[in-house]
Design a protein around this motif. Structure first.
Motif, PDB file in Angstrom:
ATOM      1  N   GLN A  97       1.078  -1.707  -0.077  1.00  0.00           N
ATOM      2  CA  GLN A  97      -0.568  -0.164  -0.396  1.00  0.00           C
ATOM      3  C   GLN A  97       0.961   1.245   0.009  1.00  0.00           C
ATOM      4  OE1 GLN A  97      -3.095  -0.039   2.751  1.00  0.00           O
ATOM      5  NE2 GLN A  97      -4.023   2.044   2.355  1.00  0.00           N
ATOM      6  N   TRP A  98       1.217   1.694  -1.359  1.00  0.00           N
ATOM      7  CA  TRP A  98       1.739   3.427  -1.044  1.00  0.00           C
ATOM      8  C   TRP A  98       0.730   4.132  -0.684  1.00  0.00           C
ATOM      9  CZ3 TRP A  98       5.300   4.112  -4.614  1.00  0.00           C
ATOM     10  CH2 TRP A  98       5.941   5.146  -5.201  1.00  0.00           C
ATOM     11  N   THR A  99       2.157   4.914   0.481  1.00  0.00           N
ATOM     12  CA  THR A  99       1.745   6.272   1.263  1.00  0.00           C
ATOM     13  C   THR A  99       2.895   6.821   1.387  1.00  0.00           C
ATOM     14  OG1 THR A  99       3.556   4.609   2.798  1.00  0.00           O
ATOM     15  CG2 THR A  99       1.172   4.098   3.073  1.00  0.00           C
ATOM     16  N   ARG A 100       3.024   7.940   2.572  1.00  0.00           N
ATOM     17  CA  ARG A 100       3.651   8.755   2.466  1.00  0.00           C
ATOM     18  C   ARG A 100       4.962   9.144   2.171  1.00  0.00           C
ATOM     19  NH1 ARG A 100       7.002  11.512   4.944  1.00  0.00           N
ATOM     20  NH2 ARG A 100       7.114  10.189   6.011  1.00  0.00           N
ATOM     21  N   ILE A 101       5.810   7.572   3.239  1.00  0.00           N
ATOM     22  CA  ILE A 101       6.806   7.221   3.130  1.00  0.00           C
ATOM     23  C   ILE A 101       7.733   6.676   1.995  1.00  0.00           C
ATOM     24  CG2 ILE A 101       6.784   4.953   4.216  1.00  0.00           C
ATOM     25  CD1 ILE A 101       8.907   6.920   4.979  1.00  0.00           C
ATOM     26  N   HIS A 102       7.100   6.358   1.219  1.00  0.00           N
ATOM     27  CA  HIS A 102       6.741   6.075  -0.630  1.00  0.00           C
ATOM     28  C   HIS A 102       7.220   7.266  -1.782  1.00  0.00           C
ATOM     29  CE1 HIS A 102       4.804   1.877   0.987  1.00  0.00           C
ATOM     30  NE2 HIS A 102       5.903   2.004   1.014  1.00  0.00           N
ATOM     31  N   THR A 103       6.173   7.895  -1.428  1.00  0.00           N
ATOM     32  CA  THR A 103       6.306   8.700  -2.180  1.00  0.00           C
ATOM     33  C   THR A 103       7.789   9.868  -1.375  1.00  0.00           C
ATOM     34  OG1 THR A 103       4.000   9.681  -2.114  1.00  0.00           O
ATOM     35  CG2 THR A 103       5.276  12.030  -2.445  1.00  0.00           C
ATOM     36  N   GLN A 104       8.599   9.929  -0.364  1.00  0.00           N
ATOM     37  CA  GLN A 104       9.060  10.412   0.267  1.00  0.00           C
ATOM     38  C   GLN A 104      10.618   9.409  -0.377  1.00  0.00           C
ATOM     39  OE1 GLN A 104       9.958  12.582   3.080  1.00  0.00           O
ATOM     40  NE2 GLN A 104      11.612  12.919   1.815  1.00  0.00           N
ATOM     41  N   ARG A 105      10.847   8.312  -0.094  1.00  0.00           N
ATOM     42  CA  ARG A 105      12.118   7.615  -0.628  1.00  0.00           C
ATOM     43  C   ARG A 105      11.975   7.757  -2.111  1.00  0.00           C
ATOM     44  NH1 ARG A 105      10.543   1.429   2.181  1.00  0.00           N
ATOM     45  NH2 ARG A 105      10.807   2.095   4.715  1.00  0.00           N
ATOM     46  N   LEU A 106      11.029   7.481  -3.174  1.00  0.00           N
ATOM     47  CA  LEU A 106      10.838   7.869  -4.009  1.00  0.00           C
ATOM     48  C   LEU A 106      11.510   9.180  -4.621  1.00  0.00           C
ATOM     49  CD1 LEU A 106      10.515   6.921  -7.188  1.00  0.00           C
ATOM     50  CD2 LEU A 106       7.921   7.960  -7.043  1.00  0.00           C
ATOM     51  N   THR A 107      11.193  10.121  -4.005  1.00  0.00           N
ATOM     52  CA  THR A 107      11.739  11.796  -3.973  1.00  0.00           C
ATOM     53  C   THR A 107      13.212  11.917  -3.640  1.00  0.00           C
ATOM     54  OG1 THR A 107       9.874  12.666  -3.855  1.00  0.00           O
ATOM     55  CG2 THR A 107      11.968  13.616  -3.215  1.00  0.00           C
ATOM     56  N   ASP A 108      13.237  10.983  -2.934  1.00  0.00           N
ATOM     57  CA  ASP A 108      15.233  10.512  -1.965  1.00  0.00           C
ATOM     58  C   ASP A 108      16.006   9.783  -3.741  1.00  0.00           C
ATOM     59  OD1 ASP A 108      14.487  12.049   0.262  1.00  0.00           O
ATOM     60  OD2 ASP A 108      14.155  10.124   1.228  1.00  0.00           O
ATOM     61  N   ALA A 109      15.364   8.834  -4.014  1.00  0.00           N
ATOM     62  CA  ALA A 109      15.692   8.273  -4.577  1.00  0.00           C
ATOM     63  C   ALA A 109      15.999   8.872  -6.447  1.00  0.00           C
ATOM     64  CB  ALA A 109      15.126   6.501  -4.719  1.00  0.00           C
ATOM     65  N   THR A 110      15.288   9.739  -6.510  1.00  0.00           N
ATOM     66  CA  THR A 110      15.613  10.562  -7.428  1.00  0.00           C
ATOM     67  C   THR A 110      16.801  11.815  -7.578  1.00  0.00           C
ATOM     68  OG1 THR A 110      14.163  12.044  -7.150  1.00  0.00           O
ATOM     69  CG2 THR A 110      13.065  10.004  -8.628  1.00  0.00           C
ATOM     70  N   PRO A 112      19.924  13.007  -8.029  1.00  0.00           N
ATOM     71  CA  PRO A 112      21.485  12.624  -8.200  1.00  0.00           C
ATOM     72  C   PRO A 112      22.509  12.983  -7.447  1.00  0.00           C
ATOM     73  CG  PRO A 112      20.282  15.529  -9.517  1.00  0.00           C
ATOM     74  CD  PRO A 112      19.873  14.270  -8.381  1.00  0.00           C
ATOM     75  N   MET A 113      22.328  13.034  -6.542  1.00  0.00           N
ATOM     76  CA  MET A 113      23.041  13.258  -5.671  1.00  0.00           C
ATOM     77  C   MET A 113      23.951  11.826  -4.848  1.00  0.00           C
ATOM     78  SD  MET A 113      24.430  15.889  -4.968  1.00  0.00           S
ATOM     79  CE  MET A 113      26.422  15.730  -3.924  1.00  0.00           C
ATOM     80  N   VAL A 114      23.138  10.874  -5.249  1.00  0.00           N
ATOM     81  CA  VAL A 114      22.660   9.014  -4.789  1.00  0.00           C
ATOM     82  C   VAL A 114      22.583   8.226  -5.859  1.00  0.00           C
ATOM     83  CG1 VAL A 114      21.806   9.546  -2.705  1.00  0.00           C
ATOM     84  CG2 VAL A 114      20.074   9.122  -4.640  1.00  0.00           C
ATOM     85  N   ALA A 115      22.858   9.191  -7.232  1.00  0.00           N
ATOM     86  CA  ALA A 115      22.814   8.174  -8.368  1.00  0.00           C
ATOM     87  C   ALA A 115      23.500   6.979  -8.238  1.00  0.00           C
ATOM     88  CB  ALA A 115      22.986   9.054  -9.711  1.00  0.00           C
ATOM     89  N   LYS A 116      24.560   6.739  -8.010  1.00  0.00           N
ATOM     90  CA  LYS A 116      25.558   5.672  -7.480  1.00  0.00           C
ATOM     91  C   LYS A 116      24.834   4.566  -7.170  1.00  0.00           C
ATOM     92  CE  LYS A 116      28.214   7.517  -3.628  1.00  0.00           C
ATOM     93  NZ  LYS A 116      29.920   7.567  -3.722  1.00  0.00           N
ATOM     94  N   TYR A 117      23.671   4.963  -6.382  1.00  0.00           N
ATOM     95  CA  TYR A 117      23.358   3.456  -5.445  1.00  0.00           C
ATOM     96  C   TYR A 117      22.210   3.237  -5.837  1.00  0.00           C
ATOM     97  CZ  TYR A 117      25.973   5.904  -1.490  1.00  0.00           C
ATOM     98  OH  TYR A 117      27.411   6.166  -1.084  1.00  0.00           O
ATOM     99  N   VAL A 118      21.799   3.678  -6.976  1.00  0.00           N
ATOM    100  CA  VAL A 118      20.319   3.354  -7.699  1.00  0.00           C
ATOM    101  C   VAL A 118      20.407   3.083  -8.964  1.00  0.00           C
ATOM    102  CG1 VAL A 118      17.890   4.309  -8.959  1.00  0.00           C
ATOM    103  CG2 VAL A 118      18.995   5.420  -6.259  1.00  0.00           C
ATOM    104  N   GLU A 119      21.844   3.345 -10.369  1.00  0.00           N
ATOM    105  CA  GLU A 119      22.098   3.608 -10.914  1.00  0.00           C
ATOM    106  C   GLU A 119      22.384   2.312 -11.503  1.00  0.00           C
ATOM    107  OE1 GLU A 119      23.192   6.296 -13.019  1.00  0.00           O
ATOM    108  OE2 GLU A 119      21.318   7.742 -13.334  1.00  0.00           O
ATOM    109  N   PRO A 120      22.550   1.452 -12.514  1.00  0.00           N
ATOM    110  CA  PRO A 120      23.586  -0.003 -12.578  1.00  0.00           C
ATOM    111  C   PRO A 120      25.086   0.851 -12.989  1.00  0.00           C
ATOM    112  CG  PRO A 120      22.192   0.325 -13.857  1.00  0.00           C
ATOM    113  CD  PRO A 120      21.621   1.732 -13.613  1.00  0.00           C
TER     114      PRO A 120
END
Length: 743
Positions: A97-110, A112-120
């Motif tokens: 179930q999608w909640t506020r915390i998932h919106t927070q995580r999605l924003t954090d994951a986008t 650019p400073m954390v791209a090395k943890y997300v992209e191949p």
């Protein structure tokens, strides 16, 4: 406040603590004296360090697992027989179930400073680059084949070809089974998704559960999907319901079951409503539609009075030549009530010539004119005859003009072998093809696959689909008032059963008949699940934005796969509330000291400021970037769930009989399914011979037994093709070939 932003997009520093704890455990066990501990106290300290080290190690593992989940989701596959079936819920897939915390995580994951943890990583990108450059290399051609192996042991294995962004689902590593209460299905479900993103696969998951639950299942497939047909047949076989299975297909009339869309009715006026309802009622066309309704009503009343069952062929015949029906009805009426009438009619007919025939009736047969004059002379009153008289009194040229809008529709439904399907001969006992009608299907808890061959002829497919929808609306009215057994001995007026209607690409079939079915059909037990690509498809079909909104407003559950049209995506996103997310701002500053006698020359400060910002729960861009096989489901009054459906998995009994394998293979040569996003496929070719082999006696139906209700048996295989022992397991699940991929 130290954990107000508990981000996991960072190095797993917890492993440092875990490593220190592991060293302390070894030291406490092997050399407690080095820490000034007795052996007993050393063992106790080792336990404490071990527990704390495991706790920190699990935290570090959660960080790595979260980051891996953002880059590549764990594989999720399932065989057909493993799909859970419940009497209380409809299983949708795995998700959360999608909640506020998932919106927070999605924003954090986008960020650019954390791209090395997300992209191949760079090694992955290098492997993909080598695959392109060395594809045709004679010496190193083996290297791309090695790096492309889809195995967990391959550190640079390619991502599955499902597109989209894994981040959207990866923000929640802990998935659960996502379900929809069956009580909510009466509120209907609409599924949006662009081409080849998994709509048909989702339909298979739902239909499989409906079949095993014992519900009535009606599947409309405008284009003709081979795997969908296979799935329905094999699940019906596995559930022991193959005797209630019917196939209606416009593309294969020699093998299809037959169906009369206007053969069953509660009131005579239903017939003209179903026929004329498909004509345009906008602007100047409204008058022609009303006349067509009246004219079809006149013909229907005459046919029923003569003891004939109305069908499209008869109506088309008498629309073109109303004179014959007028003569036929007059003959039946006069034979019973006015046995001497024909002597006088013959006398009048002999005196007629071009000069004394009324201008409005010139071009009509003299027998028609004579009958009309005789009725006027004798002053015969008969409600049916009066209706026919009003029709033949029209000037022939004028009459042809006002029925011109009706003729194209009737010709679509009565041309070629289609007429044999829609106007069955009930007295032809040599025809092995069964005849079905919706009330019969509902009473026997039947399963019907309707293939409309829209790729070959979209106009005929739409006309037939609208006819079936109109018939279903009529049946819904009867069930709503009387139940399904009210006219049977000992039947109850309150008996109702779940009737699941799955309409794939329903925008191609939808007309004014579809609106009352979703608007009022719930009271009769109808549970409509409609699948389409965009909101604009519905508006383009109906040609009316208000009616389009009326249709959408009757679907309580909205499921959104990847769509390319932002208007369709906003249909979901605009119904969601805004949520507050936290953002961190780095603030650095320095200032000079103005006092020349001060011990310092300047001061500096560094701050991390956390602020709350209101943002939409999800954006249309997130829906556009969904991978294939994933969706958002807005259900139960506004709860948003993120779901992914399973990949089809082969097992020992997940194969078809050889003949049906050949049939499915031929089917793929002509029709290309947009729903087969997990495998490469192509559609049907000439499958008649293969189907005759697979289902003997063309098409292997049981002997037809004509009854007043047209309650004919369904689809059953002959004894020669009945599986026994180990062979019977071949029927238990569909053969769905798939590439080894995850998403």
């Amino acid at each position: 406040m130290s954990h107000i932003l508990a981000t996991k997009l960072r190095p797993p520093v917890e492993f440092y603590t875990a490593a220190v704890c592991a060293a302390a455990v070894l030291l406490c066990i092997q050399a407690p004296w080095a820490l000034a501990l007795t052996p007993t106290v050393g063992m106790a300290a080792a336990v404490v360090f071990g527990v704390f080290g495991l706790y920190r190690g699990k935290q570090g593992w959660d960080v790595l697992r979260y980051q891996r989940n953002l880059r590549r989701l764990t594989r999720f596959e399932m065989t057909a027989k493993d799909i859970p079936v419940s009497r209380q819920y409809l299983w949708l897939g795995k998700g959360f179930q999608w909640t506020r915390i998932h919106t927070q995580r999605l924003t954090d994951a986008t960020d650019p400073m954390v791209a090395k943890y997300v992209e191949p990583g760079e090694v992955y990108k290098l492997a993909r680059s080598l695959e392109k450059s060395l594809e045709h290399s004679f010496v190193l051609g083996w290297l791309p084949k090695l790096t492309m192996i889809d195995s967990p042991w391959n550190p640079v294995r390619p991502l599955p070809p499902v597109g989209g962004s894994t981040i959207i689902h990866g923000v929640e590593p802990s998935e659960v089974d996502v379900t929809l209460p069956l009580a909510d299905r009466v509120g209907h479900t609409i599924v949006f998704g662009t081409t080849r993103v998994g709509k048909t696969r989702l339909c298979e998951v739902y239909v499989t559960q409906d079949i095993h639950r014992g519900d009535v299942v009606i599947v409309f497939d405008p284009k003709g999907d081979a795997d969908l047909l296979k799935r329905i047949f094999l699940e019906a076989k596995r559930a022991g319901r193959d005797k209630e299975f019917y196939v209606f297909h416009l593309g294969y009339p020699d093998l299809s079951a037959r169906y009369n869309a206007i053969g069953r009715f509660s009131r005579l006026t239903e017939i003209p409503t179903r026929v004329a309802g498909q004509l345009s009622g906008e602007g100047n066309s409204a008058a022609f539609k009303q006349f067509a309704w009246r004219f079809v009503n006149i013909i229907s009343r005459a046919l029923v009075t003569l003891g004939q069952r109305p069908d499209y062929t008869l109506i088309s015949r008498y629309v073109v030549n109303i004179d014959n029906l007028f003569i036929e009805y007059a003959h039946a009426l006069f034979k019973e009530k006015y046995p001497n009438a024909w002597d006088r009619i013959t006398e009048i007919e002999g005196k007629l010539n071009d000069k004394n025939i009324p201008i409005n009736m010139r071009g009509r047969e003299k027998r028609v004119v004579a009958i009309e004059q005789y009725v006027t002379e004798v002053k015969i009153y008969d409600v049916v005859l009066d209706g026919l008289r009003s029709a033949v009194r029209y000037d022939r040229t004028y009459f042809d003009k006002i029925v011109a809008s009706l003729l194209p529709l009737l010709e679509k439904l009565t041309t070629g072998k289609t007429s044999q399907l829609l106007a069955p001969n009930y007295t032809d006992m040599s025809d092995p093809r069964p005849i079905f009608e919706w009330m019969q299907i509902i009473r026997k808890r039947g399963i019907v696959y309707v293939g409309l061959d829209a790729l070959a002829d979209a106009d005929v497919a739409g006309a037939v689909g609208n006819s079936m929808f109109a018939d279903l609306v009529s049946v819904a009215g009867h069930i709503y008032k009387h139940g399904i057994e009210s006219d049977l001995p000992g039947g109850s007026e309150t008996t109702k059963v779940p009737i699941n209607i799955h309409a794939d690409e329903f925008n191609e079939l939808m007309g004014d008949e579809f609106i009352p079915m979703v608007n009022k059909g719930g009271g009769a037990g109808y549970q409509v699940t409609a699948y389409t690509q965009t909101l604009s498809d519905i508006e383009a079909r109906i040609q009316n934005k208000a009616k389009s909104g009326q249709v959408i407003g009757n679907f309580n559950t909205l499921q959104m796969l990847r769509v390319r049209e932002t208007t369709s995506a906003e249909l979901l996103t605009k119904q969601l509330p805004k949520v507050n997310i936290l953002t961190k701002t780095l603030v650095s500053g320095a200032s000079d000291v103005s006092d020349p006698h001060a011990a310092t020359d300047f001061t500096s400060s560094n701050q991390d400021r956390i602020s709350a910002t209101s943002v939409p729960m999800i954006e249309p861009a997130h829906i556009v970037k969904l991978p294939k096989g994933q969706m958002f489901s807005l259900q139960e009054g506004g709860n948003l769930w993120k779901v992914r459906m399973p990949l089809p998995k082969l097992d020992s009994d997940d194969v078809l009989p050889k003949d049906l394998q050949e049939l499915a293979s031929l089917m793929r040569k002509d029709y290309r399914s947009e729903g087969q996003w997990w495998a490469t496929s192509s559609g049907w070719a000439t499958a008649i011979d293969a189907l005759r082999d697979a289902l003997p006696d063309a098409p292997g139906y049981r002997d037809t037994e004509v009854m007043d209700d047209v309650a004919l048996p369904g689809f059953e295989m002959d004894e020669e093709t009945e599986a026994s022992g180990d062979e019977q397991s071949d029927y238990e699940a569909a053969d769905v070939t798939t590439d080894d991929e995850d998403f």
